[in-house]
Design an enzyme around this catalytic site. Structure first.
Site, PDB file in Angstrom:
ATOM      1  N   HIS A   5       0.791  -1.236   0.000  1.00 37.36           N
ATOM      2  CA  HIS A   5       0.000   0.000   0.000  1.00 37.36           C
ATOM      3  C   HIS A   5       0.823   1.286   0.000  1.00 37.36           C
ATOM      4  O   HIS A   5       0.270   2.371  -0.110  1.00 37.36           O
ATOM      5  CB  HIS A   5      -0.957   0.031   1.201  1.00 37.36           C
ATOM      6  CG  HIS A   5      -0.291   0.392   2.497  1.00 37.36           C
ATOM      7  ND1 HIS A   5       0.501  -0.478   3.177  1.00 37.36           N
ATOM      8  CD2 HIS A   5      -0.294   1.546   3.209  1.00 37.36           C
ATOM      9  CE1 HIS A   5       0.954   0.103   4.279  1.00 37.36           C
ATOM     10  NE2 HIS A   5       0.492   1.339   4.314  1.00 37.36           N
TER      11      HIS A   5
HETATM   12  C1  UD1 Z   1      -2.238   5.604   6.179  1.00 35.13           C
HETATM   13  C2  UD1 Z   1      -0.926   6.114   6.767  1.00 35.13           C
HETATM   14  C3  UD1 Z   1       0.145   5.052   6.605  1.00 35.13           C
HETATM   15  C4  UD1 Z   1      -0.306   3.722   7.151  1.00 35.13           C
HETATM   16  C5  UD1 Z   1      -1.640   3.324   6.532  1.00 35.13           C
HETATM   17  C6  UD1 Z   1      -2.161   2.033   7.097  1.00 35.13           C
HETATM   18  C7  UD1 Z   1      -0.595   8.549   6.552  1.00 35.13           C
HETATM   19  C8  UD1 Z   1       0.175   9.589   5.843  1.00 35.13           C
HETATM   20  N1  UD1 Z   1      -0.457   7.299   6.055  1.00 35.13           N
HETATM   21  O1  UD1 Z   1      -2.034   5.419   4.780  1.00 35.13           O
HETATM   22  O2  UD1 Z   1       1.303   5.466   7.315  1.00 35.13           O
HETATM   23  O3  UD1 Z   1       0.680   2.748   6.855  1.00 35.13           O
HETATM   24  O4  UD1 Z   1      -2.580   4.383   6.791  1.00 35.13           O
HETATM   25  O5  UD1 Z   1      -3.337   1.624   6.487  1.00 35.13           O
HETATM   26  O6  UD1 Z   1      -1.278   8.835   7.497  1.00 35.13           O
HETATM   27  N2  UD1 Z   1      -9.164   4.685   1.918  1.00 35.13           N
HETATM   28  C9  UD1 Z   1     -10.353   3.977   1.863  1.00 35.13           C
HETATM   29  N3  UD1 Z   1     -10.978   3.663   3.037  1.00 35.13           N
HETATM   30  C10 UD1 Z   1     -10.479   4.002   4.254  1.00 35.13           C
HETATM   31  C11 UD1 Z   1      -9.283   4.733   4.300  1.00 35.13           C
HETATM   32  C12 UD1 Z   1      -8.622   5.061   3.128  1.00 35.13           C
HETATM   33  O7  UD1 Z   1     -10.831   3.654   0.792  1.00 35.13           O
HETATM   34  O8  UD1 Z   1     -11.081   3.672   5.277  1.00 35.13           O
HETATM   35  C13 UD1 Z   1      -8.458   5.013   0.644  1.00 35.13           C
HETATM   36  C14 UD1 Z   1      -8.855   6.330   0.080  1.00 35.13           C
HETATM   37  O9  UD1 Z   1      -8.813   6.226  -1.306  1.00 35.13           O
HETATM   38  C15 UD1 Z   1      -7.729   7.239   0.525  1.00 35.13           C
HETATM   39  C16 UD1 Z   1      -6.533   6.295   0.491  1.00 35.13           C
HETATM   40  O10 UD1 Z   1      -7.059   5.035   0.886  1.00 35.13           O
HETATM   41  O11 UD1 Z   1      -7.572   8.344  -0.280  1.00 35.13           O
HETATM   42  C17 UD1 Z   1      -5.415   6.701   1.393  1.00 35.13           C
HETATM   43  O12 UD1 Z   1      -5.873   6.862   2.734  1.00 35.13           O
HETATM   44  P1  UD1 Z   1      -4.991   7.731   3.772  1.00 35.13           P
HETATM   45  O13 UD1 Z   1      -5.627   7.729   5.100  1.00 35.13           O
HETATM   46  O14 UD1 Z   1      -4.671   9.069   3.176  1.00 35.13           O
HETATM   47  O15 UD1 Z   1      -3.601   6.985   3.808  1.00 35.13           O
HETATM   48  P2  UD1 Z   1      -3.258   5.417   3.785  1.00 35.13           P
HETATM   49  O16 UD1 Z   1      -2.682   5.097   2.441  1.00 35.13           O
HETATM   50  O17 UD1 Z   1      -4.394   4.604   4.282  1.00 35.13           O
END
Ligand code: UD1
Length: 364
Positions: free
Chosen positions: A207
């Site tokens: 991821h």
């Molecule tokens: C975040 C953390 C990362 C951690 C990861 C674990 C930051 C900068 N990154 O990354 O360090 O390793 O969590 O999972 O805080 N999304 C969904 N559903 C959700 C959450 C996210 O679909 O419940 C998708 C969305 O498209 C979103 C993308 O995942 O834009 C990224 O989510 P985000 O919270 O920005 O960062 P992660 O990649 O999850």
């Protein structure tokens, strides 16, 4: 949980939950007033709610529903919402976990309201500033009052950054507290059957932006995973980030690479505990595999957790398919034993709770 001068825990993203649960438990055992704030950075049931169930965590007192966005948008929304929370409830201290955007946002806002901040899992450094988490770590440590540290190398990083040693405490690893508490419930059989593997199998996760945000990087890893899947079936619970690109590029076109939805904590750790090999770009899984004695190939060129290499089962394999396949072959033919880095003994949460309450008494 009460709202008056409580210890406020801020959690938001999946890896925060297993780190916070032992601290909340240990403070509850000491009858401390607590307030649990969920920022809503992760909001899908599979990324959040199911963890509260598995870990036996109390319901959050509030969910700020911040959701996804660019780093600026998400961090900005987190800060606005958290400021309102802290200003109205005036916690005695704010406890933040790990290195996600919710962590740094809470630390910044609390510090500026003159509320002390404790950072659990301080001092980790990958020395790779292209990782958003590295920026979050450096900033959070620079402004937190109490730094709870998992390993000796992390203590040294804080020292090199000029941080006053009186703020640092080497306490161990709360994520491993959670693992050790729930390990008796890990049972690979039912989940392996549900996802369709029997006999030897591996587990993969993917991821990180550096691995899934460009076609180039994603294609190399897809090639590597397909070639490892030629040797042993691989189960890959896929994080929502990058799913679309990975699927468009053919990730799911190998019949021994089984793509499944993100799994709850117990199902995922059960699967890992029964696997022969893990391939991952996660931070926490490097630590969990060390304690379980499962070989871990980290699909990155650096790690903020070198203790899992020196005192564990981890090795860095980057994103070169040849290197990954050769390392997988070796790992599959070897036997590994569980390893316990210093103080990863199941009592980090108790140490933190006791130190936190001493600190608060000292401020009265
Ligand atoms: C975040 C953390 C990362 C951690 C990861 C674990 C930051 C900068 N990154 O990354 O360090 O390793 O969590 O999972 O805080 N999304 C969904 N559903 C959700 C959450 C996210 O679909 O419940 C998708 C969305 O498209 C979103 C993308 O995942 O834009 C990224 O989510 P985000 O919270 O920005 O960062 P992660 O990649 O999850």
């Amino acid at each position: 949980m009460t709202t008056e001068r409580a210890v406020a825990h801020v959690v938001g993203a999946r890896p925060n939950f297993m780190k916070a649960a032992p601290v909340i438990d240990a403070l509850a055992a000491r009858q401390a007033a607590q307030r649990l704030i969920h920022t809503g950075q992760h909001y899908d049931r599979a990324m959040s709610e199911v963890f509260f169930d598995d870990l036996g965590m109390p319901e959050p007192d509030v969910n700020l529903g911040v959701g996804s966005g660019s780093h600026g948008e998400q961090t900005g929304r987190l800060m606005i919402e958290l400021e309102q929370q802290f200003a109205s409830s005036r916690p005695s201290i704010v406890v933040v976990y790990g290195d996600v955007n919710s962590t740094v946002a809470a630390a910044l806002v609390a510090t500026k309201l003159a509320i002390p901040v404790a950072h659990v899992e301080a001092g980790l450094r990958s020395f790779d500033r292209s990782m958003p988490e590295e920026i979050n770590r450096i900033l959070t440590d620079a402004i937190s009052d109490l730094l709870y540290v998992t390993s000796a190398d992390a203590m040294a990083h804080l020292g090199h950054e000029g941080i006053d040693p009186r703020r640092m405490r080497f306490v161990g690893n709360t994520m491993i507290d959670t693992l050790l508490r729930l390990k008796p419930k890990f049972d690979p059989g039912p989940i392996a059957e549900r996802v369709g593997v029997s006999g030897d199998f591996g587990v993969a996760t993917l991821h990180r932006p550096a691995n899934v945000d460009s076609d180039d990087a994603a294609l190399r890893l897809i090639d590597a995973l397909h070639r490892v899947a030629d040797m042993v079936p691989i189960v890959l619970p896929l994080h929502p980030r990058g799913r679309e690109r990975l699927e468009r590029l053919g990730l799911d076109s190998h019949e021994q690479l089984l793509i499944v939805e993100p799994l709850p904590y117990l199902a995922f750790m059960s699967l890992v505990s029964g696997s022969r090999l893990v391939l991952t770009d996660s931070g926490g899984i490097q630590e969990e595999t060390t304690v379980l004695g499962v070989p871990c190939l980290t699909l990155r060129s650096n790690t903020e957790r070198p203790i899992t290499i020196t005192n564990g089962t981890n090795q860095l394999v980057g994103n070169d398919p040849e290197t990954i396949v050769a390392a997988a072959k070796l790992a599959l033919s070897a036997r590994y034993a569980p390893m316990t880095p210093p103080l990863w003994d199941g009592s980090a949460g108790v140490r933190i709770a006791s130190d936190l309450l001493d600190y608060l008494r000292g401020r009265e």
